[in-house]
Enzyme design. Sequence first.
Site, PDB file in Angstrom:
ATOM      1  N   CYS A  49       0.826  -1.201   0.000  1.00  0.00           N
ATOM      2  CA  CYS A  49       0.000   0.000   0.000  1.00  0.00           C
ATOM      3  C   CYS A  49       0.865   1.257   0.000  1.00  0.00           C
ATOM      4  O   CYS A  49       1.692   1.443   0.900  1.00  0.00           O
ATOM      5  CB  CYS A  49      -0.915   0.001   1.224  1.00  0.00           C
ATOM      6  SG  CYS A  49      -1.834   1.538   1.453  1.00  0.00           S
ATOM      7  N   TYR A 183      -5.114   5.181  -9.297  1.00  0.00           N
ATOM      8  CA  TYR A 183      -6.303   4.394  -8.950  1.00  0.00           C
ATOM      9  C   TYR A 183      -7.520   4.872  -9.735  1.00  0.00           C
ATOM     10  O   TYR A 183      -8.393   4.079 -10.094  1.00  0.00           O
ATOM     11  CB  TYR A 183      -6.572   4.470  -7.447  1.00  0.00           C
ATOM     12  CG  TYR A 183      -5.565   3.703  -6.629  1.00  0.00           C
ATOM     13  CD1 TYR A 183      -5.771   2.362  -6.310  1.00  0.00           C
ATOM     14  CD2 TYR A 183      -4.392   4.315  -6.182  1.00  0.00           C
ATOM     15  CE1 TYR A 183      -4.838   1.656  -5.576  1.00  0.00           C
ATOM     16  CE2 TYR A 183      -3.455   3.615  -5.454  1.00  0.00           C
ATOM     17  CZ  TYR A 183      -3.680   2.284  -5.143  1.00  0.00           C
ATOM     18  OH  TYR A 183      -2.749   1.582  -4.423  1.00  0.00           O
TER      19      TYR A 183
END
Length: 333
Positions: A49, A183
């Site tokens: 992440c 994203y």
Amino acid sequence: MTSQQKPKEISKDGKFVRQTNDFTTPFGNEPGQLPVEAGRYRLLWSPVCPWAHRSVIVRRILGLEDAISLGTASPMRPKLLHVDWEFSLDPDGVDPVMGIRFMSEIYQKTDPEYSGRPTVPVFVDVKEQKVANNDYFRLTNYLETVWAPFHKEHAPDLYPEELRVEIDALNDIIFHDINNGVYKCGFARSQEAYEEAFDTLFARLDELDERLSTKRFLFGDYVTDSDIRLYATLARFDVAYYNAFNTNRNRLIDFPNLWGYARDLYETKGFGDTTDFHSIKIHYHLSTTIDSHEDKPKILPKGPDLSVWHTPHNRQALSKKEEKFLIREVQQK
């Protein structure tokens, strides 16, 4: 939390709209704030992440390892819990401090009505056994400021007071257009939404590539919080986003200045030694995510060649000092 309960983060026009954070009480010394105490909190993360990675980079650079413990979740998503994180790397498959198997357990224990994704990074209160703060946008700033009493001696100043307005402004751009921009490309549900995010992403990368043609780092001769935030995306660009998220106008290695800049940071303590390329690859290409489908074949790309991260960058020619943190070194706490 089952796959049918996944929160919807797609707008009507097909854009990816990231969920907001629910646990945002700031760290500090004022009433109502989270007390800053060594040993009280545990930082839960996964090395895949980017939001979590930058918190771990700052923790390492500032020498906060003894003050804040670290719990590491697997890069692979549990098959039946697409949006969760699992501590399958630990003995018996549970975090040894919090005693949880899934990240969602501590979120639901803190708030039984919580229905969002159990995100990382998250600071959990070991004493209270609950979530303390998951505000990934501000966590590094808390570590850089109110956690200063626990910094190592002569720790660098990653968030100098006289530059905070400029750093905050650039961080906002980096977040919306680059960190989250990849994203927005990868999770878009319409061609228009994808192309809009794609064009914005590469326009910003082009701007920063030009900015770095005359500066070693984003604000000159020293590393700041902004560099850490940008690095977290750059490190994942060629190994994950380029293919998995269709951010394929060109690779990081094709940018003349961003590529050398990323390698310069990679060889700096706290950056390369916390970057797990293998975990990043298997997460984005093999693991289940909010965007995945069980019937989609899972193929792990063989490339790219990661040895190029160790090639000379010669970025020190742009700096007055080769030592990256010397100029902004803090002499007193």
